[in-house]
Scaffold this motif. Structure first.
Motif, PDB file in Angstrom:
ATOM      1  N   LEU A 133       0.829  -1.177   0.317  1.00  0.00           N
ATOM      2  CA  LEU A 133      -0.174  -0.346   0.181  1.00  0.00           C
ATOM      3  C   LEU A 133       0.796   1.362   0.091  1.00  0.00           C
ATOM      4  N   ILE A 134       1.989   1.116   0.949  1.00  0.00           N
ATOM      5  CA  ILE A 134       2.996   3.132   0.663  1.00  0.00           C
ATOM      6  C   ILE A 134       3.328   2.814  -0.323  1.00  0.00           C
ATOM      7  N   SER A 135       3.987   1.817  -1.048  1.00  0.00           N
ATOM      8  CA  SER A 135       4.801   1.791  -2.435  1.00  0.00           C
ATOM      9  C   SER A 135       3.524   2.360  -3.149  1.00  0.00           C
ATOM     10  N   ARG A 136       3.016   1.907  -3.632  1.00  0.00           N
ATOM     11  CA  ARG A 136       2.045   2.903  -4.159  1.00  0.00           C
ATOM     12  C   ARG A 136       0.828   3.470  -4.320  1.00  0.00           C
ATOM     13  N   VAL A 137       1.029   4.176  -2.641  1.00  0.00           N
ATOM     14  CA  VAL A 137       0.585   5.751  -2.239  1.00  0.00           C
ATOM     15  C   VAL A 137       1.947   6.999  -2.802  1.00  0.00           C
ATOM     16  N   ILE A 138       2.903   6.674  -2.766  1.00  0.00           N
ATOM     17  CA  ILE A 138       3.934   7.563  -2.305  1.00  0.00           C
ATOM     18  C   ILE A 138       3.429   8.742  -3.603  1.00  0.00           C
ATOM     19  N   GLY A 139       3.829   9.613  -2.862  1.00  0.00           N
ATOM     20  CA  GLY A 139       4.330  10.881  -3.998  1.00  0.00           C
ATOM     21  C   GLY A 139       2.419  11.267  -4.149  1.00  0.00           C
ATOM     22  N   GLY A 163     -12.110   3.795   0.354  1.00  0.00           N
ATOM     23  CA  GLY A 163     -12.229   2.852  -0.328  1.00  0.00           C
ATOM     24  C   GLY A 163     -12.361   2.664  -1.382  1.00  0.00           C
ATOM     25  N   ARG A 164     -12.471   4.141  -2.191  1.00  0.00           N
ATOM     26  CA  ARG A 164     -11.995   4.097  -3.595  1.00  0.00           C
ATOM     27  C   ARG A 164     -10.807   3.951  -4.291  1.00  0.00           C
ATOM     28  N   LEU A 165      -9.898   4.406  -2.984  1.00  0.00           N
ATOM     29  CA  LEU A 165      -8.192   3.926  -3.162  1.00  0.00           C
ATOM     30  C   LEU A 165      -8.341   2.571  -3.239  1.00  0.00           C
ATOM     31  N   LEU A 166      -8.461   1.755  -2.234  1.00  0.00           N
ATOM     32  CA  LEU A 166      -8.457   0.464  -2.320  1.00  0.00           C
ATOM     33  C   LEU A 166      -8.850  -0.966  -3.435  1.00  0.00           C
ATOM     34  N   ARG A 167     -10.526   0.089  -4.095  1.00  0.00           N
ATOM     35  CA  ARG A 167     -10.942  -0.452  -5.248  1.00  0.00           C
ATOM     36  C   ARG A 167      -9.459  -0.224  -5.986  1.00  0.00           C
ATOM     37  N   ALA A 168      -8.956   0.938  -6.405  1.00  0.00           N
ATOM     38  CA  ALA A 168      -8.741   1.172  -7.996  1.00  0.00           C
ATOM     39  C   ALA A 168      -7.113   0.168  -7.502  1.00  0.00           C
ATOM     40  N   LEU A 169      -6.741  -0.394  -6.697  1.00  0.00           N
ATOM     41  CA  LEU A 169      -5.479  -0.334  -6.556  1.00  0.00           C
ATOM     42  C   LEU A 169      -5.467  -1.968  -5.937  1.00  0.00           C
ATOM     43  N   GLU A 170      -6.897  -2.567  -5.818  1.00  0.00           N
ATOM     44  CA  GLU A 170      -7.405  -4.109  -5.916  1.00  0.00           C
ATOM     45  C   GLU A 170      -6.981  -4.709  -5.067  1.00  0.00           C
ATOM     46  N   MET A 171      -6.598  -3.959  -3.550  1.00  0.00           N
ATOM     47  CA  MET A 171      -6.618  -4.589  -2.273  1.00  0.00           C
ATOM     48  C   MET A 171      -7.442  -4.630  -1.964  1.00  0.00           C
ATOM     49  N   PRO A 172      -7.487  -5.399  -1.077  1.00  0.00           N
ATOM     50  CA  PRO A 172      -8.212  -6.248   0.527  1.00  0.00           C
ATOM     51  C   PRO A 172      -9.163  -5.091   0.556  1.00  0.00           C
TER      52      PRO A 172
END
Length: 352
Positions: free
Chosen positions: A130-136, A258-267
């Motif tokens: 999660l952190i690696s994908r939200v950096i920046g 919630g929308r962020l996690l769906r876009a990242l396809e994370m649990p």
């Protein structure tokens, strides 16, 4: 016998009574955030259905119909349960005030279904992902504060630079964003709401320091650009703020997460479950139950509830134990090194 208040009348409606009850009850028993939560339940779920009913005419079938209507709207059993609990507490006080002869909540037929299972907290590898994908992105600092320190959403959004000491390497969690911030708010009052539990001082570990520095530089750049372009930057001194410095609203952050996690396809987890993730991971890595509780700002009982097991420690023990910042630093460093092995994600951050 308890004498009824002077505002008792045959025409007293459910909505009017609930407003009076919340004012009396909330003023002496509840935190401002809890008052706001009760008011939201009354305004959105109870008053539209029962608000105009005379309090003396309210019956158990009416309340059963209310609960059924809320379930049909697709509300979760937990929300409907909260509406029933709020109404039940208010009506019990109405009975004591002699507004009504008995509390109709005790005669309900409705049995609410159980909530779905609580989402599993994120593991260390999931947090790394999660952190690696939200950096920046705008999610970088909120995820770091909630997932690595266990801050509540209100504490994340209410943390000010005034309480961050980069030279000393600590920050203080002593304020939180007010429960309800009106849409369009740009300037916050000088004093925010106190934190829900204990104020605490937390160390900025070596792994997390680059995130604080990057956030501060980014905000300074935005302020400078706003000035050059003739725009406005609202200097609320918030660590986590919108592009123009205005505060976020809690509801918006919760929904957008919630929308962020769906876009990242994370649990799926709630934003608050990042706090559960931090608590669980710190305890699994160190076994230091008491220090984890101090980092979270929890009582012993609260820490046990967070980790879902009994503490084995009592209040007398807690009174004589003080967790120093150095001990918190040791536990947090162990956890943060697990999330950032060989500072891998910090290097990714610096490259960006």
């Amino acid at each position: 016998m308890i004498a009824p208040p002077s505002d008792l009348s045959d025409s007293l409606t459910v909505e009017t009574y609930l407003s009076q009850w919340l004012e009396r009850h909330g003023r002496v028993n509840l935190r401002p955030s809890s008052v706001a939560s009760y008011a939201c339940v009354i305004r959105n779920y109870i008053a539209p259905y029962l608000g105009a009913v005379r309090l003396s005419n309210l019956t158990a079938p009416m309340i059963d119909d209310l609960l059924a209507a809320l379930l049909e709207r697709g509300l979760s059993p937990g929300v409907v349960r909260l509406a029933r609990k709020t109404l039940g507490a208010a009506l019990e006080q109405a009975r004591k005030y002699r507004y009504i002869d008995q509390n109709p909540i005790k005669d309900l037929l409705t049995r609410l279904p159980k909530d779905g299972p609580t989402p599993e907290p994120y593991t260390v590898p999931q947090l790394q992902q999660l952190i690696s994908r939200v950096i920046g992105t705008r999610w970088e600092m909120p995820v770091v504060l909630a997932g690595l320190y266990g801050l509540r959403l209100g504490e994340v959004l209410g943390l000010r630079w005034d309480h961050v000491d980069l030279e000393k390497g600590t920050f203080s969690v002593c304020e939180q964003l007010p429960y309800r911030v009106a849409a369009g708010t740009t300037i916050l009052d000088e004093r925010l709401a106190p934190v829900k539990s204990q104020a605490r001082e937390l160390p900025i570990t070596a792994a997390v320091r680059p995130y604080f520095l990057h956030q501060k530089q980014r905000q300074e750049r935005r302020r400078s650009l706003a000035g050059l372009g003739g725009g406005t930057y609202y200097n609320n001194r918030l660590v986590v703020a919108m592009e123009n410095g205005a505060p976020y609203r809690r509801e918006r952050v919760s929904n957008d997460f919630g929308r962020l996690l769906r876009a990242l396809e994370m649990p799926h987890i709630r934003f608050h479950d990042l706090r559960h993730s931090a608590a669980t991971n710190m305890h699994e890595l160190t076994g230091d139950f008491f220090t984890v509780g101090a980092i979270l700002g929890h009582s012993l009982r609260g820490t046990g509830m967070e980790l879902e097991f009994p503490t084995g420690l009592d209040a007398t023990t807690a009174r004589y134990v003080s967790v120093r910042v150095d001990r918190k630093r040791a536990v947090l460093t162990t956890y943060h090194r697990a999330v950032f092995p060989d500072a891998a994600l910090v290097k990714v951050h610096k490259k960006r």
